[in-house]
Design an enzyme around this catalytic site. Sequence first.
Site, PDB file in Angstrom:
ATOM      1  N   GLU A  34     -66.759  79.012-118.348  1.00 31.77           N
ATOM      2  CA  GLU A  34     -65.662  79.701-118.156  1.00 31.77           C
ATOM      3  C   GLU A  34     -65.591  80.975-119.366  1.00 31.77           C
ATOM      4  OE1 GLU A  34     -62.867  80.362-116.200  1.00 31.77           O
ATOM      5  OE2 GLU A  34     -62.698  82.093-117.644  1.00 31.77           O
ATOM      6  N   THR A  43     -56.246  81.853-110.831  1.00 31.47           N
ATOM      7  CA  THR A  43     -55.410  80.565-109.859  1.00 31.47           C
ATOM      8  C   THR A  43     -54.292  80.342-110.458  1.00 31.47           C
ATOM      9  OG1 THR A  43     -57.739  79.977-108.961  1.00 31.47           O
ATOM     10  CG2 THR A  43     -55.773  78.422-109.016  1.00 31.47           C
ATOM     11  N   GLY A  49     -48.338  79.249-102.208  1.00 35.35           N
ATOM     12  CA  GLY A  49     -48.498  78.111-101.599  1.00 35.35           C
ATOM     13  C   GLY A  49     -50.173  78.138-101.074  1.00 35.35           C
ATOM     14  N   HIS A 242     -50.300  94.364-103.516  1.00 35.37           N
ATOM     15  CA  HIS A 242     -49.042  93.305-103.341  1.00 35.37           C
ATOM     16  C   HIS A 242     -47.782  94.039-103.285  1.00 35.37           C
ATOM     17  CE1 HIS A 242     -46.298  90.070-103.273  1.00 35.37           C
ATOM     18  NE2 HIS A 242     -47.040  89.261-102.926  1.00 35.37           N
ATOM     19  N   ARG A 281     -48.460  92.336 -95.897  1.00 37.58           N
ATOM     20  CA  ARG A 281     -48.369  92.796 -97.116  1.00 37.58           C
ATOM     21  C   ARG A 281     -48.686  94.437 -97.089  1.00 37.58           C
ATOM     22  NH1 ARG A 281     -51.170  88.211-100.982  1.00 37.58           N
ATOM     23  NH2 ARG A 281     -49.251  86.927-100.958  1.00 37.58           N
ATOM     24  N   GLU A 413     -62.493  84.015-104.429  1.00 39.64           N
ATOM     25  CA  GLU A 413     -62.314  85.271-104.263  1.00 39.64           C
ATOM     26  C   GLU A 413     -63.585  86.241-104.560  1.00 39.64           C
ATOM     27  OE1 GLU A 413     -59.030  86.678-106.703  1.00 39.64           O
ATOM     28  OE2 GLU A 413     -59.162  88.768-105.835  1.00 39.64           O
TER      29      GLU A 413
HETATM   30  P1  ADP Z   1     -60.926  81.677-107.540  1.00 42.49           P
HETATM   31  O1  ADP Z   1     -59.557  81.592-107.019  1.00 42.49           O
HETATM   32  O2  ADP Z   1     -61.981  82.025-106.793  1.00 42.49           O
HETATM   33  O3  ADP Z   1     -61.191  80.180-108.100  1.00 42.49           O
HETATM   34  P2  ADP Z   1     -59.970  82.514-110.407  1.00 42.49           P
HETATM   35  O4  ADP Z   1     -59.869  84.025-110.631  1.00 42.49           O
HETATM   36  O5  ADP Z   1     -58.880  81.500-110.344  1.00 42.49           O
HETATM   37  O6  ADP Z   1     -60.873  82.444-108.928  1.00 42.49           O
HETATM   38  O7  ADP Z   1     -61.018  81.855-111.284  1.00 42.49           O
HETATM   39  C1  ADP Z   1     -62.463  82.583-111.917  1.00 42.49           C
HETATM   40  C2  ADP Z   1     -62.720  82.451-113.144  1.00 42.49           C
HETATM   41  O8  ADP Z   1     -64.102  82.636-113.456  1.00 42.49           O
HETATM   42  C3  ADP Z   1     -61.855  82.984-113.963  1.00 42.49           C
HETATM   43  O9  ADP Z   1     -61.263  82.138-114.721  1.00 42.49           O
HETATM   44  C4  ADP Z   1     -62.791  84.036-114.734  1.00 42.49           C
HETATM   45  O10 ADP Z   1     -62.503  84.324-116.214  1.00 42.49           O
HETATM   46  C5  ADP Z   1     -63.870  83.467-114.808  1.00 42.49           C
HETATM   47  N1  ADP Z   1     -65.127  84.331-114.857  1.00 42.49           N
HETATM   48  C6  ADP Z   1     -65.434  85.346-114.338  1.00 42.49           C
HETATM   49  N2  ADP Z   1     -66.518  86.022-114.639  1.00 42.49           N
HETATM   50  C7  ADP Z   1     -67.096  85.072-115.382  1.00 42.49           C
HETATM   51  C8  ADP Z   1     -68.381  85.161-116.286  1.00 42.49           C
HETATM   52  N3  ADP Z   1     -69.202  85.987-116.152  1.00 42.49           N
HETATM   53  N4  ADP Z   1     -68.700  83.949-116.987  1.00 42.49           N
HETATM   54  C9  ADP Z   1     -67.983  82.793-117.071  1.00 42.49           C
HETATM   55  N5  ADP Z   1     -66.846  82.835-116.299  1.00 42.49           N
HETATM   56  C10 ADP Z   1     -66.257  84.047-115.661  1.00 42.49           C
END
Ligand code: ADP
Length: 450
Positions: A34, A43, A49, A242, A281, A413
């Site tokens: 991360e 998330t 929901g 949104h 939306r 996403e």
């Molecule tokens: P989803 O809803 O698809 O799970 P999220 O937006 O909740 O997506 O989570 C995606 C995560 O990936 C975020 O915490 C973001 O910081 C992380 N992320 C995005 N780009 C990178 C990267 N290059 N290296 C590591 N983590 C990343």
Amino acid sequence: LEKEYDLVIVGSGATGLVSALQAKRLGLKVAVIEKMASLGGNTMRASSGMNAAETEVQLANGVIDDFTAFYQETLQGGGKLNDKELLEYFVTHAPLAIEWLAKQGIVLSDLTISGGMSQKRMHRPQSLAPIGAYLIKGLLARCVAEAIPLFTNTKLVAIKKAAEKITGITVAGTDGKEVEVGVKALLLATGGFGANANLIAQYQPQLANYKTTNHAGASGDGLLLAQKLGAQLVDMNFIQVHPTVQQDFDHTYLIGEAVRGEGAILVNKNGERFVNELATRKRVTAAITALNENGAYLIFNQTVRQRVKAIEFYDKVGLVVTGASLAELATKLALPKENLSQTLSNWNQAVATRTDCQFGRKTGLVTLNQAPYYAIHIAPGIHYTMGGLHINAKTQVLDEDGQVISGLYAAGEVAGGLHGNNRIGGNSIAETVVFGLQAGKQAAKYILGK
Ligand code: ADP
């Protein structure tokens, strides 16, 4: 980080954590990286929901729903531009995802309804707490119990492909120091690009100055890195705005659809309704934008407040305007009193007869006839990026020719196609769990040669 893993999962949102649990269960050596200092991704901001049809929870609550309705309404909401293969897999696996979560101790046993659905299909925790933080907390507890290594401040900066398959990655810490890691497969669970102003401007120039509800990590890294390897991007210009974002302060706050789903109405500066508040939306956004009044007002009462826990939070951070009477609320908002009062009596009439002659609203019909009254000022903001990596229902990433890039998976996403040109609220959380499980499983199948 060790030198080699079977599967590295990039991103610690729901998609990443769900897939890590699945892959670990199937015997893979996994790690989650991360880039941000904290876990949970965008998330964490999800408030409404998780949609699913034909679930036990629905039956227990006397809700008669079916896959066909869920499929058709998602397709309808998405302008019929949804990837049908992904949609079919999504709809038919959503109840299993709800059950899987329950087995992890993440119980979504309350039902609500929201924009673009005809049945109570949106599952949420019994406490009515916002779903995102609840989900991440539960998933993290399970990851810790399963000893799944999670590395924060660790960013994916390059993907290596050799002999037609993924073989490794380069990651960087906050000091910029790069490390090479060998992988048999890679899962991009990096989320969307709603916080990348350049990409937004490139694909939707008219949204260039819009504020976003997304966390800063939603910068589209995953899809850009995969594109360098030849991965195909789809639907990149489908960016969801949104309709209800409070943006009068430094921090923007998404005002969950549940507020309308549970009964709030929207009024303009004249104190009048102007749209079916529970249309998609896209339609509600268009109606607010057409007012040209710098937004609109959500109006609700205590009944709605009790059904939506998040409102307590909105109030705590100062977003809710309270009127001890309707007249007081009108004064505070500088809306014409008579009009507002007439609007509410028309509305209460519509609720009583279950017929909204003006705008045809059929759901969330709640009488608004008791003080105190509340309001939140909202305007549309960038919320979700429907487009992204082209995947198949096995979450394999496809190249420009539609061929699978061996060892490369994407879900959540970062992937495009499922939602067509407009995502229905509650479908993104469902997508993270349904396709997170699938990605973990498919990566295991590939690595274990089964
Ligand atoms: P989803 O809803 O698809 O799970 P999220 O937006 O909740 O997506 O989570 C995606 C995560 O990936 C975020 O915490 C973001 O910081 C992380 N992320 C995005 N780009 C990178 C990267 N290059 N290296 C590591 N983590 C990343």
